[in-house]
Design a protein around this motif. Sequence first.
Motif, PDB file in Angstrom:
ATOM      1  N   PHE A  77       0.878  -1.179   0.000  1.00 15.77           N
ATOM      2  CA  PHE A  77       0.000   0.000   0.000  1.00 15.77           C
ATOM      3  C   PHE A  77       0.910   1.221   0.000  1.00 15.77           C
ATOM      4  N   THR A  78       0.799   2.033  -1.061  1.00 19.41           N
ATOM      5  CA  THR A  78       1.663   3.199  -1.212  1.00 19.41           C
ATOM      6  C   THR A  78       0.832   4.475  -1.161  1.00 19.41           C
ATOM      7  N   ILE A  79       1.313   5.422  -0.345  1.00 19.70           N
ATOM      8  CA  ILE A  79       0.642   6.719  -0.205  1.00 19.70           C
ATOM      9  C   ILE A  79       1.633   7.795  -0.597  1.00 19.70           C
ATOM     10  N   GLU A  80       1.219   8.688  -1.438  1.00 26.74           N
ATOM     11  CA  GLU A  80       2.088   9.786  -1.877  1.00 26.74           C
ATOM     12  C   GLU A  80       1.386  11.114  -1.618  1.00 26.74           C
ATOM     13  N   GLY A  81       2.150  12.050  -1.034  1.00 25.32           N
ATOM     14  CA  GLY A  81       1.609  13.366  -0.762  1.00 25.32           C
ATOM     15  C   GLY A  81       2.328  14.008   0.391  1.00 25.32           C
ATOM     16  N   PRO A  82       2.073  15.267   0.654  1.00 22.60           N
ATOM     17  CA  PRO A  82       2.809  16.016   1.671  1.00 22.60           C
ATOM     18  C   PRO A  82       2.552  15.505   3.086  1.00 22.60           C
ATOM     19  N   ASP A  93       0.640  17.078  10.077  1.00 23.16           N
ATOM     20  CA  ASP A  93       0.338  16.537  11.401  1.00 23.16           C
ATOM     21  C   ASP A  93      -1.036  15.855  11.381  1.00 23.16           C
ATOM     22  N   GLU A  94      -1.196  14.855  12.227  1.00 27.31           N
ATOM     23  CA  GLU A  94      -2.486  14.193  12.470  1.00 27.31           C
ATOM     24  C   GLU A  94      -3.070  13.545  11.217  1.00 27.31           C
ATOM     25  N   LEU A  95      -2.250  12.867  10.437  1.00 27.08           N
ATOM     26  CA  LEU A  95      -2.752  12.092   9.309  1.00 27.08           C
ATOM     27  C   LEU A  95      -2.549  10.607   9.588  1.00 27.08           C
ATOM     28  N   ASP A  96      -3.592   9.813   9.360  1.00 28.17           N
ATOM     29  CA  ASP A  96      -3.527   8.364   9.526  1.00 28.17           C
ATOM     30  C   ASP A  96      -3.872   7.679   8.211  1.00 28.17           C
ATOM     31  N   ALA A 134      -0.037   6.070  11.624  1.00 32.38           N
ATOM     32  CA  ALA A 134       0.367   7.448  11.318  1.00 32.38           C
ATOM     33  C   ALA A 134       1.085   7.520   9.966  1.00 32.38           C
ATOM     34  N   TYR A 135       0.776   8.544   9.215  1.00 31.21           N
ATOM     35  CA  TYR A 135       1.417   8.773   7.918  1.00 31.21           C
ATOM     36  C   TYR A 135       2.773   9.433   8.162  1.00 31.21           C
ATOM     37  N   ARG A 136       3.834   8.688   7.882  1.00 33.46           N
ATOM     38  CA  ARG A 136       5.196   9.193   8.069  1.00 33.46           C
ATOM     39  C   ARG A 136       5.963   8.964   6.767  1.00 33.46           C
ATOM     40  N   PRO A 137       5.853   9.881   5.786  1.00 32.21           N
ATOM     41  CA  PRO A 137       6.470   9.665   4.471  1.00 32.21           C
ATOM     42  C   PRO A 137       7.948  10.029   4.465  1.00 32.21           C
ATOM     43  N   THR A 138       8.613   9.450   3.491  1.00 33.75           N
ATOM     44  CA  THR A 138       9.970   9.865   3.136  1.00 33.75           C
ATOM     45  C   THR A 138       9.911  10.400   1.721  1.00 33.75           C
ATOM     46  N   ASP A 139      10.315  11.675   1.553  1.00 41.86           N
ATOM     47  CA  ASP A 139      10.184  12.324   0.244  1.00 41.86           C
ATOM     48  C   ASP A 139       8.742  12.212  -0.272  1.00 41.86           C
ATOM     49  N   GLU A 140       7.812  12.507   0.660  1.00 42.82           N
ATOM     50  CA  GLU A 140       6.378  12.533   0.338  1.00 42.82           C
ATOM     51  C   GLU A 140       5.867  11.200  -0.215  1.00 42.82           C
ATOM     52  N   SER A 141       6.440  10.122   0.286  1.00 40.97           N
ATOM     53  CA  SER A 141       5.961   8.804  -0.133  1.00 40.97           C
ATOM     54  C   SER A 141       6.156   7.812   1.014  1.00 40.97           C
ATOM     55  N   MET A 142       5.160   6.969   1.198  1.00 43.61           N
ATOM     56  CA  MET A 142       5.223   5.955   2.244  1.00 43.61           C
ATOM     57  C   MET A 142       4.677   4.646   1.674  1.00 43.61           C
TER      58      MET A 142
END
Length: 773
Positions: A646-651, A654-657, A693-701
């Motif tokens: 499951f890949t999520i891309e975006g900025p 705070d408080e994103l799940d 929690a959404y914790r991206p690296t370079d706006e991708s997780m």
Amino acid sequence: MSPVPVALLGRYVLAAIAGVGSTVAAALAQDGVGRIPVRVVAGKLVVSCDASSPSRRIPVNLFVEFETACGMQLHNRAAAGLRIETSDGRAIPVTLHLPGFELVVPKREHGDEPFLEEFTKYHAAELGENAVVGVIGAEVLENYHVVFDVAEGVMELSAPRARDTEPPPVVEGTTNVPITLQGGMAWLPVRYGDGQPAALAIGSARYDTWIDATVCDERGKPAGDIGPLTIEGGIDVAKFVALRPEEVILVHPDSVAGVTGLGFLKHFRVEVDRTNRLAKLTQRARAEFPEADLAFFRARVDEEPEPLLEFLAAHEGARLAHEAAELLLDLSLSEDPEADAIQVALEWIRDTTVEDLRATRLLDLMTGLADEGFPRWVVAAGELAIPSGRDDRYPEAVHNVHSKMGEVLLAGGEGRRAWRHLLSAAFGIPEDGMVNLNLGRYYESEGRYKRAFSRYVQASIKVESGPAAIEALERVQPMLPDEDPFSVDLVERMIEGKVRGFGTATRFEADEINFAGRVALVEFFTNAYMGDGSRGAIGGALGNQGLLGHFPPENVAFLSYHLFEPNPDPMVNALSDHVIDVRGIERPMHLINGTAAQPGAGRWRDGEEIYNRCRKAIQLALLEQSSYALKLDARFGADGALSGTFTIEGPERDELDVNLILAERAVLFPGKTEVVVHRMVARASLLDAVDTAYRPTDESMAIPFTVDLGAIVQANVAFLDELEADGGGSVVRMSTAIDPAQVRLVGCIRNARTGEVLQAIQIDPEGPEERTQ
């Protein structure tokens, strides 16, 4: 609690706040008295009135029970109809619109619902159009000056009297009796024949006047014929009624004699003045001792069948004859469950039941005998019931008699005889689940699999027969080589037209104007036991079905979570428990993108309106843009495990799940709502934490996952086991398996604080299509 002022309404107004420690509110009336018509129905004192809340008003019948320790008991269905609880469980006051005035009761209590329902069923002709739904008890009536004039069919209520400074006047024909107040009850001073004092509570909850069985045993009179029981002032209760020996669990400093009943109150006008500790008794009817009542009390002393048979033969048509016949059956079954005397007891029960209720009464008896394990006598009772079926006030009773006989005979190996009864039942109640289930069992035993399959399909849509019918469909289907393999899709095709459905004539087509790129998520909160096929969860389910047909999966994702009220169904799980708690869900609803709530229940005909309201809310949500893009890949491996990423891309904010849910597109479970196929049932989270929690690296997780469906099933079953162990209710173990061919994954990213869904996605995994757990 201080008095509560009320406004004048109509000619008489009395208002009381009922409950422990309550006080009488303002009592205003033209002459200070409310005169309420009452009647005795089958040994119960009944008042007819309206009950209302701020939103509803309904006509009801209530029992008047002067000695019962309650304020106002109310059946759950009446309470639901009045809407007397807020969403957070707070009580809303109920107003009883009695003839002449009103009573305001702040909180209802639960009553004996099975008894209320049975009483209404058997005495509907005497009660009129409205059911008995509750009780007015001591905690309401103790706030009033009360007069029982049962002989005239009247109960009077008025404000408490002022305290008298002079002795009460002597009125010819009226006996003034000092009373004591104990445990919320008013007590008359009495003496036995030997002069020993005791106290007799004034009661109206039953017809017979009870005498404590211990008192009777001490005097060597176990039938209650203890001699005089004289109220102070010279009224001998035992001249008017036969005292009924029973265990009386009450306490009084002077020792407890018993409790008066309506049989005594029919002879006297009884005025109870609590303020001045006084009762005034005025005789209304001359004493006619009921010899037949005493004969029954004597006949039951030894707990042997023979005296009861003698009583029934000597007192045909007596008030207590039916009770004697039922006791005769109980004692005969205990003595020898195979004795022919039981047939005689069954015949007495038939003969002591009114003619237009004989089939109904014997049907209820058959159910009890079946539960207790007496199949021979179930059939015997059925044979007695059938000749009375045409005259019964409930036309379906005889068909249900045939059904029960067929069920018992089939279990006993008498297939051909059972088949004849089941066919008779099917002519009268063709859609009955148990009739079709048992016909299917008969045809299966005969090797007639096609007919069996057809009957099982009809049985599968009813809550009482559905689980067993679906198991039978799985068993029989392989015997039909020309049919498709068993699946939820096969059952859905077979029941089409037999259950309610809602389809749409249009299909949403996305374009640059109506779709801005944010996939909407619709979460449906429901329960398979809420309401029935007419109203309740059915309205929301039909609306949801329409939405699923209208919106393509690439534009709108769907999930359904099952609530725990009114009863948990097998589709509740740890995931639904978590989501309901975190989102604060308290009722059925559709939740669009986590924030826009729309109806989730209603009448079946409300399905289209619910669909339209949700459709418009979804279309508005599709106009919203999103800063997030989701990608979901998943595949079943050869070992049955489901793996993917499951890949999520975006900025990052705070408080994103993020959530990733495994759902089944269709699950079979026939609940009370008559919804058989439940859509997009959420089974489990595929993330370590439901809300990760959404914790991206370079706006991708990217979140990899691997899951075994068997482990999910085991966890969900364990949750149901734990739920039952904790007292959460009994749950049918059905529909817990997960069919890989029905699996769909739903992912989203949301604002953890507001719950708003910022983007969603749903896919069907690749891989083997025919695999079951």
